[in-house]
Design an enzyme around this catalytic site. Sequence first.
Site, mmCIF file in Angstrom:
data_model
loop_
_atom_site.group_PDB
_atom_site.id
_atom_site.type_symbol
_atom_site.label_atom_id
_atom_site.label_comp_id
_atom_site.label_asym_id
_atom_site.label_seq_id
_atom_site.Cartn_x
_atom_site.Cartn_y
_atom_site.Cartn_z
ATOM 1 N N LYS A 194 10.495 -9.279 -7.596
ATOM 2 C CA LYS A 194 9.399 -9.358 -6.623
ATOM 3 C C LYS A 194 8.860 -10.784 -6.634
ATOM 4 C CE LYS A 194 4.877 -7.359 -5.581
ATOM 5 N NZ LYS A 194 3.900 -6.331 -5.946
ATOM 6 N N LYS A 247 12.134 -7.738 -3.126
ATOM 7 C CA LYS A 247 10.965 -7.797 -2.247
ATOM 8 C C LYS A 247 10.416 -9.210 -2.210
ATOM 9 C CE LYS A 247 6.334 -6.084 -1.962
ATOM 10 N NZ LYS A 247 5.211 -5.801 -2.763
HETATM 11 C C1 PBG Z 1 1.140 -4.166 -5.128
HETATM 12 C C2 PBG Z 1 1.992 -4.321 -3.935
HETATM 13 C C3 PBG Z 1 1.984 -5.324 -2.943
HETATM 14 C C4 PBG Z 1 2.921 -4.950 -1.989
HETATM 15 C C5 PBG Z 1 3.514 -3.767 -2.433
HETATM 16 N N1 PBG Z 1 2.951 -3.405 -3.647
HETATM 17 C C6 PBG Z 1 1.102 -6.492 -2.752
HETATM 18 C C7 PBG Z 1 1.088 -7.629 -3.658
HETATM 19 O O1 PBG Z 1 1.897 -7.762 -4.586
HETATM 20 O O2 PBG Z 1 0.183 -8.438 -3.440
HETATM 21 C C8 PBG Z 1 3.225 -5.701 -0.720
HETATM 22 C C9 PBG Z 1 3.832 -4.897 0.361
HETATM 23 C C10 PBG Z 1 3.776 -5.508 1.721
HETATM 24 O O3 PBG Z 1 3.430 -6.694 1.916
HETATM 25 O O4 PBG Z 1 4.084 -4.765 2.663
HETATM 26 N N2 PBG Z 1 1.382 -5.032 -6.168
HETATM 27 ZN ZN ZN Z 2 -0.272 -5.352 -7.761
#
Ligand code: PBG
Ligand code: ZN
Length: 322
Positions: A194, A247
Amino acid sequence: MFKRFRRLRLNHHLRDLVRETVLTKNDFIYPLFVREGEGIKNEIASMPGVFQMSIDEILKECEALQKLGLYAIILFGIPEVKDSVGSDALSDHGIIAKSIKAIKEKFPDMFVVSDLCFCEFTDHGHCGILDMERETVNNDATLEILAKQALVHARAGVDMIAPSGMMDGMIEALRVALDSNGYENLPIMSYSTKFASAYYGPFRDVAESAPSFGDRRSYQMDSANRREALAESLEDERQGADILMIKPALAYMDIIREVRDATSLPLAVYNVSGEYAMLQAAKKAGVIEYEKVMMETLLGFKRAGADIIISYHAKEAAKLIG
Ligand code: PBG
Ligand code: ZN
């Protein structure tokens, strides 16, 4: 001159026969944002068609999803009260626990995945407990509350957990917690690679989870790093993840392919909020053929190696797939 390629493109049945990649409704997980209250359905300005919903509205949505042939959802919660440790996420009466129970009671056939993180539940908006100096997230203290959160979701009847906090040792800690509490059969889909991405902007508006100071670069990955991206996912496989995830998706097609070729685990991609918002904005501006661009993008994820696509487009795609 040897001509070969166009012969197979002239007839549409032949094109169907030789097509290598096909999207199906089974490829998708649809994200839902749930908050306290009743009769609440707030649309998000930058994400037309995406809503914060109270549980009663979420239940209506589940019915609509099933009619479209969509059975997999991932839940994000917006609690009434936020505090330094994200207490709502640790309570069996918190917003996510209540939602899982309500959905599984009314729609036992719905496959409910829960995002496991603290950014939506903490008053500082970071993904775990802060260290003493309040500078960054404390890794091991966060592993402890993540394990508690996982058990809350498990007790509520969730079908799969999806830890997204990017803490080190997260998958192993969760697997141990689940196994030692009788949840050996509960799968973990790890947000294994991520990136710290600006594409999450609109999500943080919906989930009300923007960090109140700093950013997430001390736990989420640097977009520049390809070797590390692979190592992150393979490490989660070693720790016992059942499904890996990349992601965001659109700007990381190379990473999707690379991880696909390096593992035999199922691979998910998250087609994130900023990617959705860009297509919606282009649609509104009338500058693209929205549906075609959307389907081409989703097909691209699958061709790149994704088995599962988490996407705000899932409903629109399901309608087009028919
Ligand atoms: C929580 C999380 C996030 C997303 C999914 N789970 C946000 C982040 O890490 O700030 C983002 C999903 C999206 O942008 O559609 N950690
Ligand atoms: Zn988070």
